[in-house]
Design a protein around this motif. Structure first.
Motif, PDB file in Angstrom:
ATOM      1  N   ALA A 306     -68.355  57.351  11.502  1.00  0.00           N
ATOM      2  CA  ALA A 306     -69.598  56.827  10.944  1.00  0.00           C
ATOM      3  C   ALA A 306     -69.704  57.140   9.456  1.00  0.00           C
ATOM      4  O   ALA A 306     -70.070  56.281   8.643  1.00  0.00           O
ATOM      5  CB  ALA A 306     -70.790  57.409  11.703  1.00  0.00           C
ATOM      6  N   GLN A 309     -68.061  54.893   6.978  1.00  0.00           N
ATOM      7  CA  GLN A 309     -68.705  53.610   6.713  1.00  0.00           C
ATOM      8  C   GLN A 309     -69.830  53.721   5.692  1.00  0.00           C
ATOM      9  O   GLN A 309     -70.329  52.706   5.212  1.00  0.00           O
ATOM     10  CB  GLN A 309     -69.284  53.041   8.010  1.00  0.00           C
ATOM     11  CG  GLN A 309     -68.247  52.781   9.085  1.00  0.00           C
ATOM     12  CD  GLN A 309     -68.909  52.278  10.349  1.00  0.00           C
ATOM     13  OE1 GLN A 309     -69.588  51.261  10.337  1.00  0.00           O
ATOM     14  NE2 GLN A 309     -68.712  52.989  11.440  1.00  0.00           N
ATOM     15  N   SER A 310     -70.244  54.939   5.375  1.00  0.00           N
ATOM     16  CA  SER A 310     -71.400  55.118   4.500  1.00  0.00           C
ATOM     17  C   SER A 310     -71.042  54.860   3.039  1.00  0.00           C
ATOM     18  O   SER A 310     -69.916  55.114   2.600  1.00  0.00           O
ATOM     19  CB  SER A 310     -71.955  56.538   4.637  1.00  0.00           C
ATOM     20  OG  SER A 310     -71.064  57.477   4.050  1.00  0.00           O
ATOM     21  N   ARG A 386     -73.801  57.054   9.294  1.00  0.00           N
ATOM     22  CA  ARG A 386     -73.502  55.903   8.448  1.00  0.00           C
ATOM     23  C   ARG A 386     -74.464  55.816   7.266  1.00  0.00           C
ATOM     24  O   ARG A 386     -74.249  55.060   6.333  1.00  0.00           O
ATOM     25  CB  ARG A 386     -73.564  54.623   9.283  1.00  0.00           C
ATOM     26  CG  ARG A 386     -72.511  54.579  10.380  1.00  0.00           C
ATOM     27  CD  ARG A 386     -72.685  53.399  11.315  1.00  0.00           C
ATOM     28  NE  ARG A 386     -73.926  53.473  12.073  1.00  0.00           N
ATOM     29  CZ  ARG A 386     -74.260  52.626  13.051  1.00  0.00           C
ATOM     30  NH1 ARG A 386     -73.442  51.635  13.354  1.00  0.00           N
ATOM     31  NH2 ARG A 386     -75.401  52.760  13.694  1.00  0.00           N
ATOM     32  N   LEU A 398     -74.643  46.580   8.552  1.00  0.00           N
ATOM     33  CA  LEU A 398     -74.144  47.633   7.676  1.00  0.00           C
ATOM     34  C   LEU A 398     -73.295  47.043   6.561  1.00  0.00           C
ATOM     35  O   LEU A 398     -72.492  46.147   6.785  1.00  0.00           O
ATOM     36  CB  LEU A 398     -73.287  48.622   8.467  1.00  0.00           C
ATOM     37  CG  LEU A 398     -74.049  49.691   9.240  1.00  0.00           C
ATOM     38  CD1 LEU A 398     -73.082  50.420  10.144  1.00  0.00           C
ATOM     39  CD2 LEU A 398     -74.715  50.669   8.291  1.00  0.00           C
TER      40      LEU A 398
END
Length: 581
Positions: A306, A309-310, A386, A398
């Motif tokens: 996660a 993906q940030s 995320r 996202l």
């Protein structure tokens, strides 16, 4: 020779990731018209221990107390964290339970008697589904949840019921909410235990879940899980400081427990338990993330995937790590939590940004790291690492998902590197493992890659066993036999390979060979009921009722609520006995 194959079960695949027992598939077969000796059965009521292979905690580990004299402040602070309480004695970490599972109609209780913890189970009106197990260990700090372990004849199993802290409730273990039978044969696999314990023993060689006792030498996650063995440091030598490691080695310390992935494959010749702080985790076990047209949901241990993906991580790169936001030696109290993490956010975004950006909402995580239900553990919420920019942003929206989205599935190694992506062996085994749990496209990918891998690595037992399963699924029985035989010659401990080779031999009329394979496998994995049922039915059809009763009784010893075993035992005890299912 008559053979009847049950159509609702299939050969097992080689077990390489944490697949719930309900998803593990095995042949169960019935034979008639052959009589042979029950060779080796006398061992089945023993533990078949090999004291020479019992793994002892490695030298150089000294335990947390050795750290306390010089690092008292850190020691006392860490002792209050959830990680420090991730495991322990059951009686010292007992959370009483008393509930009825609706689907199975079973009444479960967890309670103490004297200085002993117990799990009891009872289905009203069904004496065969009544009993209890002595609980030995607690797993989980209780902040998110807790389960317990018990042992039967030296084999360690997980409790069928868990405490879920977020829902403030007891319920069935993950994947067993709809079970109509009592799942008392859930093996405690080392990959499930190593993240909650310190100084964990390895299973006795060749077994799935038979361990030397004590199961682990220190409660919880100890100092040396992150800093390495401390004996030399106690004498003045340096010790591993994760913050001073290269990014891949620094992150490996946290990833050893906080990276789940879609599937994990141990590298050839290595085990995940061989990892030590300062190593690169990818050298021991490779994790893959499945991408199938949308960003993945949040699993209980998906923090690393996660975070990748940030936007925070993408912009910060290697300068950002778990320790940018978390102090591994302490845990903020409920009153301190908002200000603690706000301080971490403003360390990057600046105090001036905090003054302008919703000054009336000091809890940054409430909007940007909201909790959501775990995709892999019921009743459990996980923090969204995320870090979505907008509150309530759905996964589909996202920004910059972790992989380019395609209409078909792909497996990406994590951490992502070209070298990892080119490793065909691990990728082939990853697809083969996912095929065993029904992942779309996995079987075709495994079928394509495993033959190529076997040509490159003709003496890799895991590859040979995986390819044998593929050949067996395509009804190439002779080729599958050849591959399984070679895999077992290289590694005689492969329980699934022995089970499936036994199926092939039995279908070919070689019942003595099949029985020998199943007996060896069942001694090392008596909680695998399907192997024992193969043996019980085979002896029954051969007219050897005494041996059939012994095997089905052994199955029920570990799995007392298995309907097919209970019915078979009734037929065996009838006058005259028969082998109806």
């Amino acid at each position: 020779m008559r053979t009847a194959l049950r159509s609702n079960l299939n050969p097992v695949t080689a077990r390489r990731d944490r697949v719930p027992e309900l998803l593990r598939r095995v042949w169960a077969i019935v034979f008639a018209g052959s009589v042979f000796a029950a060779a080796g059965f006398a061992q089945i009521n023993g533990n078949a221990k090999n004291s020479n292979t019992a793994h002892q905690p490695p030298n150089g580990y000294v335990g947390n107390h050795a750290c306390a004299s010089c690092h008292a402040s850190i020691y006392n602070s860490y002792a209050r964290t959830p990680m420090a309480h991730a495991s322990g004695d059951a009686i010292e970490n007992l959370a009483p339970a008393d509930f009825v599972h609706e689907k199975s109609k079973v009444h479960y209780r967890i309670y103490s008697e004297g200085n002993t913890a117990w799990l009891s189970f009872e289905r009203p009106g069904d004496p065969a589904a009544t009993g209890k197990r002595q609980l030995l260990y607690a797993i989980g700090s209780g902040r998110r949840g807790r389960s317990y372990l018990f042992a039967v004849d030296g084999f360690v199993f997980e409790s069928p019921v868990n405490w879920y802290a977020d829902g403030h409730r007891w319920d069935m273990a993950p994947a067993y909410g709809m079970a109509r039978e009592i799942p008392l044969n859930l093996p405690a696999y080392p990959e499930c235990l190593r993240c909650h314990t310190s100084g964990m023993q390895s299973p006795i060689n060749g077994s799935q879940n038979e361990y030397p006792m004590p199961l682990f030498t220190q409660d919880g996650v100890g100092c040396e899980r992150c800093h390495g063995p401390g004996a030399a440091h106690a004498k003045g030598a340096a010790i591993v400081n994760p913050m001073k490691l290269t990014p891949d080695r620094r992150d490996s310390v946290c990833m050893q427990c906080h990276l789940e992935g879609s599937v994990a494959i141990e590298r050839a010749g290595h085990h995940a338990s061989d990892f030590r702080p300062g190593d690169v985790l990818d050298d021991y076990i490779r994790h893959y993330v499945l991408s199938a047209g949308q960003a993945p949901g949040l699993g209980a241990n998906s923090q690393f995937e996660a975070l990748a993906q940030s936007k925070c991580k993408k912009k910060s790169g290697d300068s950002m790590s778990c320790m940018s936001c978390h102090d591994p030696h302490s845990y903020p109290s409920a009153d301190e939590r908002a200000s603690f993490y706000r301080g971490k956010c403003l360390a990057c975004h600046g105090v001036a940004f905090g003054v302008k950006h919703h000054p009336d909402k000091p809890d940054c995580t409430a909007c940007h790291m909201p909790p959501s239900l775990s995709t892999d553990i019921a009743h459990t919420e996980v923090t969204d690492h995320r870090i979505p920019r907008l509150p309530g942003l759905s996964p589909e929206l996202l920004e910059e998902p972790v992989a380019k989205q395609t209409s078909s599935s792909s497996l990406l190694p994590f951490p992502y590197s070209k070298e990892a992506a080119d490793d065909v062996r691990d990728l082939a085994l990853a697809w083969e493992s996912l095929a065993g749990s029904g992942t779309p496209e996995a079987a075709s990918q495994a079928d394509r890659l495993l033959p190529l891998t076997a040509k490159q690595l003709p003496n890799d037992p895991a590859v040979l066993s995986g390819l044998a399963y593929v050949e067996l699924s395509h009804h190439a029985q002779d080729r599958a036999r050849e591959l399984y035989q070679k895999a077992l010659a290289l590694d005689p401990t492969l329980i699934d390979a022995a089970t499936n080779l036994g199926v092939i031999e039995a279908r070919s009329g070689h019942l003595s060979a099949a029985v020998a394979l199943w007996q060896g496998a069942f001694i090392r994995a008596p909680g695998n009921s399907s192997i024992g049922m193969n043996l019980a039915r085979t002896f029954c059809e051969a007219g050897q009722m005494k041996d059939a009763r012994l095997y089905v009784s052994r199955v029920l010893h570990f799995n007392p609520d298995l309907t097919e075993a209970r019915k078979l035992l009734q037929h065996l005890n009838a006058d005259p006995p028969d082998c109806r299912r």
